[in-house]
Design a protein around this motif. Structure first.
Motif, PDB file in Angstrom:
ATOM      1  N   LYS A  73      45.480   3.253  81.538  1.00  0.00           N
ATOM      2  CA  LYS A  73      46.336   3.987  80.348  1.00  0.00           C
ATOM      3  C   LYS A  73      45.825   5.689  79.723  1.00  0.00           C
ATOM      4  CE  LYS A  73      50.238   0.900  79.901  1.00  0.00           C
ATOM      5  NZ  LYS A  73      50.657   1.801  80.907  1.00  0.00           N
ATOM      6  N   GLU A  74      46.714   6.822  79.718  1.00  0.00           N
ATOM      7  CA  GLU A  74      45.498   7.971  79.410  1.00  0.00           C
ATOM      8  C   GLU A  74      45.457   7.673  77.967  1.00  0.00           C
ATOM      9  OE1 GLU A  74      48.229  10.915  80.211  1.00  0.00           O
ATOM     10  OE2 GLU A  74      48.136  10.905  82.654  1.00  0.00           O
ATOM     11  N   THR A  75      44.870   8.128  77.352  1.00  0.00           N
ATOM     12  CA  THR A  75      44.944   8.374  75.388  1.00  0.00           C
ATOM     13  C   THR A  75      45.722   9.479  75.369  1.00  0.00           C
ATOM     14  OG1 THR A  75      41.772   8.535  75.919  1.00  0.00           O
ATOM     15  CG2 THR A  75      42.886   9.651  74.343  1.00  0.00           C
ATOM     16  N   GLY A  76      46.005   9.328  74.220  1.00  0.00           N
ATOM     17  CA  GLY A  76      47.708   9.471  73.749  1.00  0.00           C
ATOM     18  C   GLY A  76      47.314  11.170  73.031  1.00  0.00           C
ATOM     19  N   ALA A  77      48.080  11.826  73.300  1.00  0.00           N
ATOM     20  CA  ALA A  77      48.574  13.275  73.575  1.00  0.00           C
ATOM     21  C   ALA A  77      49.481  13.372  73.121  1.00  0.00           C
ATOM     22  CB  ALA A  77      48.152  13.796  74.540  1.00  0.00           C
ATOM     23  N   VAL A  78      49.493  15.052  71.784  1.00  0.00           N
ATOM     24  CA  VAL A  78      50.695  15.816  71.651  1.00  0.00           C
ATOM     25  C   VAL A  78      50.691  16.775  72.165  1.00  0.00           C
ATOM     26  CG1 VAL A  78      52.053  16.068  69.477  1.00  0.00           C
ATOM     27  CG2 VAL A  78      50.502  13.744  69.614  1.00  0.00           C
ATOM     28  N   ILE A  79      51.585  17.068  73.664  1.00  0.00           N
ATOM     29  CA  ILE A  79      51.778  18.600  73.838  1.00  0.00           C
ATOM     30  C   ILE A  79      52.335  19.515  72.980  1.00  0.00           C
ATOM     31  CG2 ILE A  79      52.298  20.133  75.916  1.00  0.00           C
ATOM     32  CD1 ILE A  79      50.264  17.275  75.808  1.00  0.00           C
ATOM     33  N   VAL A  80      51.693  20.534  72.366  1.00  0.00           N
ATOM     34  CA  VAL A  80      52.406  21.596  71.228  1.00  0.00           C
ATOM     35  C   VAL A  80      52.005  22.912  71.810  1.00  0.00           C
ATOM     36  CG1 VAL A  80      51.773  22.934  68.818  1.00  0.00           C
ATOM     37  CG2 VAL A  80      50.952  19.909  69.279  1.00  0.00           C
ATOM     38  N   THR A  81      54.239  23.042  72.228  1.00  0.00           N
ATOM     39  CA  THR A  81      53.550  24.295  72.385  1.00  0.00           C
ATOM     40  C   THR A  81      54.227  25.434  71.125  1.00  0.00           C
ATOM     41  OG1 THR A  81      55.755  23.778  72.795  1.00  0.00           O
ATOM     42  CG2 THR A  81      53.784  23.795  74.764  1.00  0.00           C
ATOM     43  N   LEU A  82      54.279  26.548  71.441  1.00  0.00           N
ATOM     44  CA  LEU A  82      55.030  27.181  70.382  1.00  0.00           C
ATOM     45  C   LEU A  82      55.687  28.419  71.255  1.00  0.00           C
ATOM     46  CD1 LEU A  82      51.316  28.781  68.393  1.00  0.00           C
ATOM     47  CD2 LEU A  82      52.095  26.898  68.032  1.00  0.00           C
ATOM     48  N   ASN A  83      56.852  28.309  70.220  1.00  0.00           N
ATOM     49  CA  ASN A  83      57.674  29.955  70.624  1.00  0.00           C
ATOM     50  C   ASN A  83      57.649  31.131  70.615  1.00  0.00           C
ATOM     51  OD1 ASN A  83      58.622  30.353  68.637  1.00  0.00           O
ATOM     52  ND2 ASN A  83      60.488  28.884  67.828  1.00  0.00           N
ATOM     53  N   LYS A  85      58.404  33.551  68.391  1.00  0.00           N
ATOM     54  CA  LYS A  85      58.200  33.240  66.857  1.00  0.00           C
ATOM     55  C   LYS A  85      56.853  32.648  66.414  1.00  0.00           C
ATOM     56  CE  LYS A  85      62.954  34.340  66.469  1.00  0.00           C
ATOM     57  NZ  LYS A  85      63.819  34.120  65.136  1.00  0.00           N
ATOM     58  N   GLY A  86      56.001  31.755  67.490  1.00  0.00           N
ATOM     59  CA  GLY A  86      54.709  31.251  66.716  1.00  0.00           C
ATOM     60  C   GLY A  86      55.576  30.172  66.000  1.00  0.00           C
ATOM     61  N   ILE A  87      56.544  29.192  66.176  1.00  0.00           N
ATOM     62  CA  ILE A  87      56.961  27.998  65.709  1.00  0.00           C
ATOM     63  C   ILE A  87      56.696  27.075  66.921  1.00  0.00           C
ATOM     64  CG2 ILE A  87      59.640  26.799  64.713  1.00  0.00           C
ATOM     65  CD1 ILE A  87      60.134  29.131  64.395  1.00  0.00           C
ATOM     66  N   PRO A  88      56.138  25.988  66.805  1.00  0.00           N
ATOM     67  CA  PRO A  88      55.479  24.918  66.902  1.00  0.00           C
ATOM     68  C   PRO A  88      56.285  23.533  67.507  1.00  0.00           C
ATOM     69  CG  PRO A  88      55.007  23.976  64.585  1.00  0.00           C
ATOM     70  CD  PRO A  88      55.496  25.093  65.108  1.00  0.00           C
ATOM     71  N   SER A  89      56.418  23.381  69.162  1.00  0.00           N
ATOM     72  CA  SER A  89      57.679  21.902  69.149  1.00  0.00           C
ATOM     73  C   SER A  89      56.850  20.788  70.063  1.00  0.00           C
ATOM     74  CB  SER A  89      58.218  22.786  69.903  1.00  0.00           C
ATOM     75  OG  SER A  89      57.767  22.741  71.145  1.00  0.00           O
ATOM     76  N   TYR A  90      57.230  20.145  70.132  1.00  0.00           N
ATOM     77  CA  TYR A  90      56.283  19.241  70.065  1.00  0.00           C
ATOM     78  C   TYR A  90      56.397  18.007  70.786  1.00  0.00           C
ATOM     79  CZ  TYR A  90      53.936  20.431  65.526  1.00  0.00           C
ATOM     80  OH  TYR A  90      54.078  21.256  64.722  1.00  0.00           O
ATOM     81  N   GLU A  91      55.585  17.534  72.304  1.00  0.00           N
ATOM     82  CA  GLU A  91      55.636  15.829  73.079  1.00  0.00           C
ATOM     83  C   GLU A  91      55.025  15.345  73.220  1.00  0.00           C
ATOM     84  OE1 GLU A  91      56.081  15.627  77.833  1.00  0.00           O
ATOM     85  OE2 GLU A  91      55.734  17.768  77.217  1.00  0.00           O
TER      86      GLU A  91
END
Length: 184
Positions: A73-83, A85-91
């Motif tokens: 298994k991989e170590t846990g991660a949250v991929i954070v992207t910014l639109n 306007k700089g507002i983040p979204s999380y995967e």
């Protein structure tokens, strides 16, 4: 105080940097920094992020006896992207190491406090592991984060009722998993 923190250790991965986190790691880190004996029960992958996570936990003086390394298994991660306007979204990555925490042998450790992350309860393996921990131990206090990530409504959040010796935990995962109850 001796504390067991059960749940996620993960990395927030931004476009040009990363930061370690996860409610369970954060709770253990703050307890340790305040001079308490803090243990973290979690799992990391046998990868670079896992090695870095273990190194950080040790630097924070978190006892790593129950940090398990899973080679598949991989170590846990949250991929954070910014639109724009700089507002983040999380995967939030699924099916990662902290989704499969092994049952720690904690019988002789006599923990005072249990803290756990609700994000780590999205798979049955961890629900069963947490239930076994609750059934086998007496904690004077039990804490959790109320993580709404992925929840579609208030009904999808974690709720706790009862005193610490008869904890009743209900968790309904956002993807139509059945309501889950732990009775200690």
């Amino acid at each position: 105080m001796k504390m067991l923190s059960f749940g996620e250790i993960l990395w927030d991965v931004y476009p040009s940097s990363k930061a370690i986190g996860g409610a369970s790691l954060n709770l253990a880190a703050h307890a340790a920094l305040l001079g308490n004996d803090a243990y973290l029960a979690t799992a990391i992958g046998d990868d670079e992020l896992g090695k870095e996570a273990l190194e950080v936990a040790r630097k924070l003086k978190i006892n790593d006896k129950f940090i398990f390394t899973l080679s598949d298994k991989e170590t846990g991660a949250v991929i954070v992207t910014l639109n724009e306007k700089g507002i983040p979204s999380y995967e939030i990555k699924d099916n990662v190491a902290y989704d499969f925490i092994k049952q720690p042998e904690i019988g002789r450790y006599c923990f005072d406090v249990l803290a756990f992350g609700s994000l780590a309860l999205r798979h049955n393996d961890n629900k069963e592991t947490l239930e076994a921990i609750l059934r086998a131990n007496s904690f004077s206090e039990i804490y959790t984060d109320l993580n709404g990530d992925g929840a579609k409504s208030e009904d999808d959040l974690l709720c706790i009722s009862g005193d610490p010796y008869s904890a009743v935990v209900t968790y309904q995962y956002a993807y139509n998993n059945p309501t889950y109850t732990l009775d200690k």
